[in-house]
Design an enzyme around this catalytic site. Structure first.
Site, PDB file in Angstrom:
ATOM      1  CG  ASP A  17      -2.087  -0.980   1.042  1.00  0.00           C
ATOM      2  OD1 ASP A  17      -2.325  -1.424  -0.088  1.00  0.00           O
ATOM      3  OD2 ASP A  17      -2.750  -1.296   2.048  1.00  0.00           O
ATOM      4  CD  GLU A  21      -3.499   7.820   7.666  1.00  0.00           C
ATOM      5  OE1 GLU A  21      -4.539   7.177   7.918  1.00  0.00           O
ATOM      6  OE2 GLU A  21      -2.352   7.382   7.844  1.00  0.00           O
ATOM      7  CG  ASP A  42      -0.385  12.336  22.352  1.00  0.00           C
ATOM      8  OD1 ASP A  42      -0.022  13.257  23.101  1.00  0.00           O
ATOM      9  OD2 ASP A  42      -0.248  11.132  22.632  1.00  0.00           O
ATOM     10  CB  ALA A  48      -4.915   3.525   7.330  1.00  0.00           C
ATOM     11  CG  ASN A  77     -10.628   6.482  11.232  1.00  0.00           C
ATOM     12  OD1 ASN A  77     -11.040   7.403  11.901  1.00  0.00           O
ATOM     13  ND2 ASN A  77     -11.410   5.470  10.843  1.00  0.00           N
TER      14      ASN A  77
END
Length: 276
Positions: A46, A122, A149, A161, A163
């Site tokens: 990926d 993302e 963070d 991924a 998330n």
């Protein structure tokens, strides 16, 4: 006549498959065109596909992507290493079904002006020297004050991924949307957040406003940017979409099942947060 390019992960197997693809493609009359391809073949994982996407971002409306995974299952890849001949045959003999996935539009507002980026998976925002402090506005209305963070803004395909590791929802890519997920938020009387991921539909947007002097680390897919002059960041569903060429059915939920649930394969599945 098909114009194509191949991007390899660079390991021995991926490079061997790349050379074999070139030989098979030449036998079918395909034209290798690194500058203006119609089809971008990614051989690797990926991470290789993300690299291919950003390499040909300026031609995103003209190209379609095909993924061949080497090693473990690639979430974006339809084809395995031993299926290369079948892939080339299908590319030569039939028209693919083009599947279009939503992208994230990221716009940075700085004293120098506005800079735009597109993300396939993302966008992640973190503080460099300490906790991140940002005000979150949705559709120009104050929503929450975040300290923690970081934050992850994912596309539907990216929802599987980083998330997902933050307990965000997995969203089907036919739903144009963005998902905001918190990374270790701090909640007290001053900083108060919803505490769950938020899904924004198309035509909605969110703004992240920096609320202190802070160095910020932005990660757009695999690209890292560090700046200390960002005033705000606008996130929305992009007008452009990425296209994948399908030569056989591979439903999205089958991909999710095979990546995270299927136990028939004795090989361990890779952690999607660290794509190959």
């Amino acid at each position: 006549m098909l114009n194509y390019v191949v991007l390899s992960r660079g390991d021995r197997l991926s490079n061997e498959l790349t050379e074999r693809f070139h030989r098979l493609a030449a036998g079918r009359g395909f034209i290798r065109n690194d500058k203006k391809p119609d089809m971008v073949i990614s051989i690797g994982g990926d991470g290789t596909l993300l690299h291919a996407f950003h390499t040909y971002l300026e031609r995103i409306e003209e190209v379609a992507f095909v993924g061949v995974h080497t090693g473990h299952l690639g979430f974006y890849a339809d084809w395995q290493a031993d299926e290369l001949e079948e892939l080339v045959r299908m590319m030569a003999e039939q028209q693919p079904k083009l599947v279009h996935y939503p992208l994230a539009q990221i716009e940075l507002d700085t004293p120098e002006g506005t800079t735009g980026y597109l993300a396939l998976n993302e966008f992640t925002l973190k503080g460099v020297d300490g906790t991140l402090v940002v005000q979150v506005n949705i559709n120009d209305e104050p929503f929450e004050m975040f300290r923690g963070d970081g934050m992850v803004i994912s596309t539907p395909t990216g929802s599987t991924a980083y998330n997902k590791s933050l307990n965000g929802a997995v969203i089907h890519p036919s739903i144009p949307s963005l998902q905001l997920a918190e990374i270790a938020s701090i909640n007290n009387r001053v900083y108060r957040t919803l505490g769950t991921s938020v899904i924004l539909p198309q035509h909605h947007h969110c703004d992240l406003l920096s609320k202190k002097d802070q160095r910020l680390l932005l990660t757009i897919d695999h690209l890292n940017i560090q700046r200390s002059d960002i005033r705000s960041i606008r996130c929305s569903v992009a007008e452009s979409r990425v296209s994948f060429a399908r030569y056989r059915p591979f439903p999205f939920w089958n991909r999710v099942r095979d990546a995270f649930i299927d136990t028939n394969d004795s090989q361990p599945q890779p952690d999607s947060r660290f794509p190959g």
